[in-house]
Design an enzyme around this catalytic site. Structure first.
Site, PDB file in Angstrom:
ATOM      1  N   ALA A  25      34.703  30.212  53.211  1.00 14.40           N
ATOM      2  CA  ALA A  25      33.558  30.687  52.437  1.00 14.40           C
ATOM      3  C   ALA A  25      32.240  30.106  52.905  1.00 14.40           C
ATOM      4  O   ALA A  25      31.239  30.823  53.058  1.00 14.40           O
ATOM      5  CB  ALA A  25      33.781  30.369  50.960  1.00 14.40           C
ATOM      6  N   GLU A  26      32.211  28.792  53.140  1.00 14.19           N
ATOM      7  CA  GLU A  26      30.953  28.163  53.543  1.00 14.19           C
ATOM      8  C   GLU A  26      30.510  28.648  54.917  1.00 14.19           C
ATOM      9  O   GLU A  26      29.319  28.876  55.150  1.00 14.19           O
ATOM     10  CB  GLU A  26      31.113  26.640  53.537  1.00 14.19           C
ATOM     11  CG  GLU A  26      31.396  26.039  52.164  1.00 14.19           C
ATOM     12  CD  GLU A  26      32.868  26.045  51.799  1.00 14.19           C
ATOM     13  OE1 GLU A  26      33.205  25.491  50.740  1.00 14.19           O
ATOM     14  OE2 GLU A  26      33.681  26.607  52.564  1.00 14.19           O
ATOM     15  N   TYR A  93      47.279  29.927  52.633  1.00 14.74           N
ATOM     16  CA  TYR A  93      46.527  28.757  53.081  1.00 14.74           C
ATOM     17  C   TYR A  93      47.464  27.653  53.559  1.00 14.74           C
ATOM     18  O   TYR A  93      48.489  27.376  52.933  1.00 14.74           O
ATOM     19  CB  TYR A  93      45.683  28.185  51.937  1.00 14.74           C
ATOM     20  CG  TYR A  93      44.532  29.064  51.515  1.00 14.74           C
ATOM     21  CD1 TYR A  93      43.401  29.201  52.309  1.00 14.74           C
ATOM     22  CD2 TYR A  93      44.571  29.750  50.301  1.00 14.74           C
ATOM     23  CE1 TYR A  93      42.345  30.004  51.918  1.00 14.74           C
ATOM     24  CE2 TYR A  93      43.523  30.557  49.903  1.00 14.74           C
ATOM     25  CZ  TYR A  93      42.412  30.675  50.713  1.00 14.74           C
ATOM     26  OH  TYR A  93      41.365  31.472  50.317  1.00 14.74           O
ATOM     27  N   TYR A  94      47.082  27.024  54.674  1.00 16.00           N
ATOM     28  CA  TYR A  94      47.785  25.862  55.196  1.00 16.00           C
ATOM     29  C   TYR A  94      46.726  24.774  55.388  1.00 16.00           C
ATOM     30  O   TYR A  94      46.197  24.582  56.481  1.00 16.00           O
ATOM     31  CB  TYR A  94      48.500  26.205  56.502  1.00 16.00           C
ATOM     32  CG  TYR A  94      49.531  27.305  56.307  1.00 16.00           C
ATOM     33  CD1 TYR A  94      50.850  26.995  56.002  1.00 16.00           C
ATOM     34  CD2 TYR A  94      49.160  28.634  56.376  1.00 16.00           C
ATOM     35  CE1 TYR A  94      51.789  27.994  55.786  1.00 16.00           C
ATOM     36  CE2 TYR A  94      50.089  29.651  56.157  1.00 16.00           C
ATOM     37  CZ  TYR A  94      51.403  29.316  55.864  1.00 16.00           C
ATOM     38  OH  TYR A  94      52.326  30.324  55.641  1.00 16.00           O
ATOM     39  N   ASN A 155      33.846  30.262  43.574  1.00 20.08           N
ATOM     40  CA  ASN A 155      34.859  30.555  44.592  1.00 20.08           C
ATOM     41  C   ASN A 155      36.227  29.978  44.236  1.00 20.08           C
ATOM     42  O   ASN A 155      36.831  29.232  45.009  1.00 20.08           O
ATOM     43  CB  ASN A 155      34.396  30.011  45.956  1.00 20.08           C
ATOM     44  CG  ASN A 155      33.937  31.105  46.895  1.00 20.08           C
ATOM     45  OD1 ASN A 155      34.472  32.207  46.885  1.00 20.08           O
ATOM     46  ND2 ASN A 155      32.938  30.808  47.688  1.00 20.08           N
ATOM     47  N   ARG A 157      39.981  29.358  43.955  1.00 20.93           N
ATOM     48  CA  ARG A 157      41.191  29.677  44.710  1.00 20.93           C
ATOM     49  C   ARG A 157      42.372  29.092  43.945  1.00 20.93           C
ATOM     50  O   ARG A 157      42.667  27.892  44.042  1.00 20.93           O
ATOM     51  CB  ARG A 157      41.127  29.099  46.126  1.00 20.93           C
ATOM     52  CG  ARG A 157      39.966  29.606  46.971  1.00 20.93           C
ATOM     53  CD  ARG A 157      40.139  31.076  47.326  1.00 20.93           C
ATOM     54  NE  ARG A 157      39.093  31.539  48.232  1.00 20.93           N
ATOM     55  CZ  ARG A 157      37.966  32.134  47.834  1.00 20.93           C
ATOM     56  NH1 ARG A 157      37.749  32.318  46.530  1.00 20.93           N
ATOM     57  NH2 ARG A 157      37.074  32.531  48.715  1.00 20.93           N
ATOM     58  N   LYS A 218      28.907  38.146  39.976  1.00 20.15           N
ATOM     59  CA  LYS A 218      29.250  39.162  40.980  1.00 20.15           C
ATOM     60  C   LYS A 218      30.283  40.113  40.390  1.00 20.15           C
ATOM     61  O   LYS A 218      31.331  39.686  39.923  1.00 20.15           O
ATOM     62  CB  LYS A 218      29.799  38.474  42.236  1.00 20.15           C
ATOM     63  CG  LYS A 218      28.793  37.575  42.921  1.00 20.15           C
ATOM     64  CD  LYS A 218      29.392  36.847  44.114  1.00 20.15           C
ATOM     65  CE  LYS A 218      30.224  35.653  43.706  1.00 20.15           C
ATOM     66  NZ  LYS A 218      30.694  34.853  44.860  1.00 20.15           N
ATOM     67  N   ALA A 221      32.198  46.382  42.909  1.00 19.52           N
ATOM     68  CA  ALA A 221      31.699  47.748  42.988  1.00 19.52           C
ATOM     69  C   ALA A 221      30.708  48.083  41.868  1.00 19.52           C
ATOM     70  O   ALA A 221      30.013  49.097  41.935  1.00 19.52           O
ATOM     71  CB  ALA A 221      32.858  48.733  42.944  1.00 19.52           C
ATOM     72  N   ASP A 250      30.646  36.026  49.673  1.00 21.12           N
ATOM     73  CA  ASP A 250      29.841  35.076  50.446  1.00 21.12           C
ATOM     74  C   ASP A 250      28.591  35.757  50.991  1.00 21.12           C
ATOM     75  O   ASP A 250      27.505  35.170  51.005  1.00 21.12           O
ATOM     76  CB  ASP A 250      30.671  34.514  51.601  1.00 21.12           C
ATOM     77  CG  ASP A 250      31.988  33.916  51.138  1.00 21.12           C
ATOM     78  OD1 ASP A 250      31.999  33.270  50.071  1.00 21.12           O
ATOM     79  OD2 ASP A 250      33.000  34.105  51.832  1.00 21.12           O
TER      80      ASP A 250
END
Length: 307
Positions: A25-26, A93-94, A155, A157, A218, A221, A250
């Protein structure tokens, strides 16, 4: 992180080829800002491996001022995007024990935040490790002490947190110190603890009550709702044929921040935000579709061919 992406819809168990790139994201936001003409410094940690080299190389190629610590004792984090259907993406994710999770306050050079126009952080770093969370909190505290505005994108997760309540508490701590907060509708409910009966405007007011004077929800659509200095603004989305929505949030934040830093009014910030968000949906990959400033009008022109 490094990114492996399936190009065609199928279970990963049956995919034979993956495209290699980078994501996060960053990084997505930093690249989008740079393409819009905003100077950006990026701070992070990668492993002493080929994937880490790829990450730093790509960021530098996009014109970022890269402050990348190379960790000889940990590997670069990895994510894999599985396109199970043409309309859905699953991200694996790892990152546990990765170089990025070993970020420390010492990785942020003296003066870097104090001399900045704005500091941007996300809730993802809060989830990676105790040291990464400490780095975010230290950076925010330094920005506050120097009078530097703080931008915070929740953000969330879910796969990086074992406890929703812990995530919400961490987000509230940063939001209380932020100048502006960005969140999706579900993230706003998590942050505030509001139930499904609360309207989007209610959510924005609840977040503003924590401290920030700018709150942006946010809505994909449906565009966005912004509460800036107590005044509510709404902006419709730019309709596009979606290829991949990863990175759109982002890009939205980058569009808003680019115009904010440039001193432009709220309406212009929001128009650029939804336009950059729409651009990010047009191509596969997390950041490759981020627009240059001279391209922003493309989604609004009637003639499909430019000569």
């Amino acid at each position: 992180m490094a990114l492996l992406r399936a190009e065609t819809p199928a279970p990963l168990a049956h995919v034979h080829e993956l495209a290699l790139g980078i994501g996060g994201a960053e990084s997505n936001l930093a690249i989008a800002l740079a393409r819009l003409g905003t100077p950006v410094s990026w701070v992070g940690r990668v492993g002493a491996d080929s994937l880490g080299e790829r990450v730093l190389r790509e960021l530098r190629a996009e014109g970022l001022d890269v402050h990348g610590t190379v960790d000889p004792e940990a590997l670069t984090g990895l994510m894999i995007k599985e396109r199970r259907t043409s309309d859905t993406v699953k991200v694996w994710y790892y990152r546990s024990g990765s170089a990025g999770s070993r970020l420390t306050p010492a990785d942020v050079a003296p003066g870097l935040i104090e001399e900045a126009t704005l500091l941007h952080v996300t809730g993802i770093s809060l989830a990676l490790s105790d040291s990464a969370r400490d780095t975010v909190l230290s950076a925010v505290a330094r920005a506050q002490a120097a009078g530097v505005p703080v931008s915070f994108d929740v953000n969330h997760r879910a796969s990086l947190w074992c406890d929703r309540d812990a995530a919400a508490a961490a987000y509230r701590e940063v939001a209380a110190s932020a100048t502006m907060v960005f969140a999706g509708e579900d993230e706003a409910r998590l942050l505030t603890g509001a139930d499904e009966t609360a309207s989007v405007a209610d959510l924005a007011r609840s977040i503003a009550a924590l401290g920030p004077d700018q709150v942006l929800i946010k809505l994909g659509a449906d565009g966005c709702l912004a509460l800036v200095d107590g005044t509510e603004h709404r902006q419709a989305a730019v309709p596009v044929r979606v290829v991949d929505t990863v990175g759109a949030g982002d890009a939205f934040v980058a569009g808003y921040l680019a115009e904010l830093v440039a001193g432009r009014p709220v309406a212009e910030r929001l128009r650029t935000a939804v336009t950059t968000g729409a651009f990010a949906c047009l191509t596969p990959g997390d950041w490759e579709g981020m627009p240059r400033r001279h391209e922003l009008a493309l989604l609004h022109q009637a003639e499909p061919v430019s000569r």
